[in-house]
Design a protein around this motif. Structure first.
Motif, PDB file in Angstrom:
ATOM      1  N   GLU A 160       0.833  -1.214   0.000  1.00 48.64           N
ATOM      2  CA  GLU A 160       0.000   0.000   0.000  1.00 48.64           C
ATOM      3  C   GLU A 160       0.861   1.255   0.000  1.00 48.64           C
ATOM      4  O   GLU A 160       0.545   2.229  -0.691  1.00 48.64           O
ATOM      5  CB  GLU A 160      -0.918  -0.020   1.213  1.00 48.64           C
ATOM      6  CG  GLU A 160      -1.976  -1.124   1.165  1.00 48.64           C
ATOM      7  CD  GLU A 160      -2.755  -1.215   2.467  1.00 48.64           C
ATOM      8  OE1 GLU A 160      -2.329  -0.572   3.452  1.00 48.64           O
ATOM      9  OE2 GLU A 160      -3.761  -1.950   2.506  1.00 48.64           O
TER      10      GLU A 160
ATOM     11  N   LEU B 162       1.245  -0.083  -4.744  1.00 46.98           N
ATOM     12  CA  LEU B 162       1.024  -1.319  -5.496  1.00 46.98           C
ATOM     13  C   LEU B 162      -0.365  -1.850  -5.194  1.00 46.98           C
ATOM     14  O   LEU B 162      -0.919  -1.586  -4.128  1.00 46.98           O
ATOM     15  CB  LEU B 162       2.080  -2.370  -5.133  1.00 46.98           C
ATOM     16  CG  LEU B 162       3.528  -2.011  -5.431  1.00 46.98           C
ATOM     17  CD1 LEU B 162       4.455  -3.096  -4.887  1.00 46.98           C
ATOM     18  CD2 LEU B 162       3.742  -1.835  -6.930  1.00 46.98           C
ATOM     19  N   GLU B 163      -0.907  -2.572  -6.126  1.00 48.96           N
ATOM     20  CA  GLU B 163      -2.230  -3.125  -5.906  1.00 48.96           C
ATOM     21  C   GLU B 163      -2.156  -4.201  -4.829  1.00 48.96           C
ATOM     22  O   GLU B 163      -1.482  -5.228  -5.007  1.00 48.96           O
ATOM     23  CB  GLU B 163      -2.764  -3.724  -7.202  1.00 48.96           C
ATOM     24  CG  GLU B 163      -4.172  -4.287  -7.065  1.00 48.96           C
ATOM     25  CD  GLU B 163      -4.695  -4.875  -8.359  1.00 48.96           C
ATOM     26  OE1 GLU B 163      -5.825  -5.400  -8.352  1.00 48.96           O
ATOM     27  OE2 GLU B 163      -3.969  -4.798  -9.367  1.00 48.96           O
TER      28      GLU B 163
END
Length: 539
Positions: free
Chosen positions: A428, A432-433
């Motif tokens: 996070e 990034l996903e």
């Protein structure tokens, strides 16, 4: 004389009645008929005489041959059978031998079938079992002993009737068939009085008469290296052969002017040997562990190969260079110890704080040093080998102990989630996903396929080729991302040479990178021959 009836008449072998017109199968399937026939047989005078004779023989302690007595009675009383059995020729019984009459064969070969303890006694044949256990090893055969003595006589044919330590290497290679860098250790094992010479008789006593000649190579090396009274090898026992390897191997001659790095190289090789082979982790290498590992073949390869870097198992100098440079980079104050903050920088901050804390809590392995909160060089070697090759069994065991917070031998979803939470937070922060733990847990179960879905055991991890990725998912963000993106360059490398381990490929890439950095640094300093030990780079 009154005779008690037999309790189970069906145990009677009907063929002993010698009834020509009644098949044995018919007698066996009609117990009442057998009972009637048996009663009639007992009423015969000859039968009474037979029973009395057997009882008298048993009381007198003489050998009892019930079949012979029965044959005599049958020969005498064959005409006394009941009249319902005619004397016509009977069809042959079911054959029980390839030759001769089944009747005569039965009488000659089979004892009484009445279940009586009166049996035919005969002396059993005695078989001589050859000796298969030798406390001090199997003695050599006459031919092998003569061949060995011929070579020994040729090599020891000098005025001194013995050899000095520098001359002993030929004996080690030609007679003992051992790697040449074991020569000094073997010489000192025989020269117990430290006379500086090994005579022909002393060598024959140790090698031939001591049955070393017939032992396998692993046992020979084990006996040479271990100290008297010990049943295991320690790290100290390997130092003599590493010193001789450094002094004689052409691929290590460039280290002769740097004794400090000779010591570091020897230490690294020994640490790698015990990391892979001493599965119990107690620092005591047994003969069984020595035989199960690849050390013997690696020694033989190192003795035959001039390029030490081609010996990937244990002895490669490039592998030592990579390990030592990594340690030197993290050890900023160069006191030869690193702490938590040093280790967190490993791999460009790839590891989480939680896994580093577990390492320094000595959960996977008790530190060899006694400095509180510090990791020594040996501990770092174990860590780095485990981190860069998570497919090996020692690595799986190392990281399993880290994740197993309660030490109950299984990894639960709660324990895995504890370590993944920090990974999720880092994703996070890096925009990034994020991948939820529920999805990660399903992915882990699919990769490992454990016996139970509510926990994972060490045995489950050993049975899967993707086990290393599980640990990368939990605490190494860089390798987790690389696994998710499936770097095609790394995949191609694996397919080009599947015999290489993850550690072999990593060490090769890292050595090239370090060499290029050193070349750039040397060029910026204006000379490639200037080397200042105060610089961070150790070489």
């Amino acid at each position: 004389m009154e005779i008690d009836p037999v309790e189970d008449v069906t145990c009677l072998n009907p063929e002993l009645l010698q009834l020509p017109e009644v098949s044995p199968f018919a007698l066996k399937t009609t117990p009442l008929l057998v009972d009637d026939l048996f009663s009639q047989w007992l009423s015969l005078p000859e039968t009474g005489n037979l029973v009395k004779s057997l009882i008298n023989d048993a009381k007198a302690g003489t050998a009892v041959n019930a079949c012979a007595n029965f044959s005599n009675v049958n020969a005498v009383g064959s005409n006394s059978l009941p009249s319902m059995f005619s004397s016509v020729n009977a069809p042959p019984l079911s054959p029980r031998s390839s030759s001769g009459s089944p009747r005569s064969s039965k009488q000659k070969s089979s004892p009484s079938a009445f279940g009586s303890p009166l049996k035919l006694f005969s002396d059993p044949m005695q078989e001589v079992i050859p000796q298969f256990y030798f406390q001090n090893g199997r003695p050599p055969t006459k031919e092998l002993k003569e061949q060995s003595l011929s070579k020994i006589n040729h090599l020891f044919n000098n005025p001194l009737n013995g050899l000095l330590i520098d001359e002993f290497k030929t004996v080690t290679k030609e007679v003992c068939k051992l790697p040449s860098f074991l020569s000094s250790a073997l010489f000192r094992k025989i020269d117990v009085d430290c006379m500086g010479i090994v005579t022909r008789d002393a060598f024959i006593t140790y090698w031939v008469d001591g049955n070393m000649l017939t032992m396998d190579v692993a046992t020979q090396i084990f006996e040479i290296l271990k100290r008297p009274g010990h049943k295991h090898l320690t790290q100290v026992d390997f130092r003599p052969i590493l010193r001789e390897l450094l002094a004689t191997h052409p691929g290590l001659k460039f280290l002769q002017n740097t004794p400090e790095f000779q010591d570091r190289y020897a230490e690294t090789v020994i640490y790698r040997i015990f990391y892979h082979m001493n599965r119990s982790g107690n620092g005591r290498l047994t003969l069984r562990e020595l035989k199960r590992g690849e050390l013997i073949s690696a020694m033989q390869q190192a003795d035959e190969e001039d390029d030490i870097n081609k010996v990937l198992r244990y002895f490669s100098y490039e592998h030592f260079y990579v390990i030592y440079c990594k340690f030197w980079e993290l050890d900023t104050d160069h006191d030869f110890f690193i702490d938590r903050e040093n280790l967190i920088r490993y791999g460009n901050h790839a590891l989480t704080y939680r896994i580093v804390d577990r390492i320094f809590s000595q959960a996977p392995r008790k530190f060899a040093g006694d400095v509180e909160g510090k990791m020594g060089y040996e501990d770092f070697v174990y860590f780095m080998l485990s981190e860069e090759d998570k497919s090996s069994e020692p690595s799986l065991k190392y990281w399993f102990k880290c994740i197993d917070l309660d030490g109950n031998g299984v990894l639960t979803p709660n324990e895995m989630q504890f370590f993944y939470e920090e990974q999720l937070h880092r994703m996070e922060c890096l925009a990034l996903e994020p991948v939820l733990f529920e999805d990660i847990l399903c992915q882990i179960i699919d990769m490992i396929a454990p016996e139970r879905e509510d926990c994972i055991t060490l045995q489950d991890l050993k049975g899967s080729k993707l086990s290393g990725n599980v640990f990368n998912i939990l605490f190494n963000l860089n390798k987790f991302m690389a696994f998710e993106t499936r770097d095609p360059f790394l995949i191609r490398q694996e397919r080009e040479d599947p015999t290489l381990t993850e550690w072999d490929r990593f060490a090769h890439r890292e050595y090239i990178r370090l060499s290029m950095e050193e070349d750039v640094e040397d060029a910026s300093n204006g000379s490639a021959d200037v080397w200042d030990e105060s610089l961070e780079a150790p070489f």
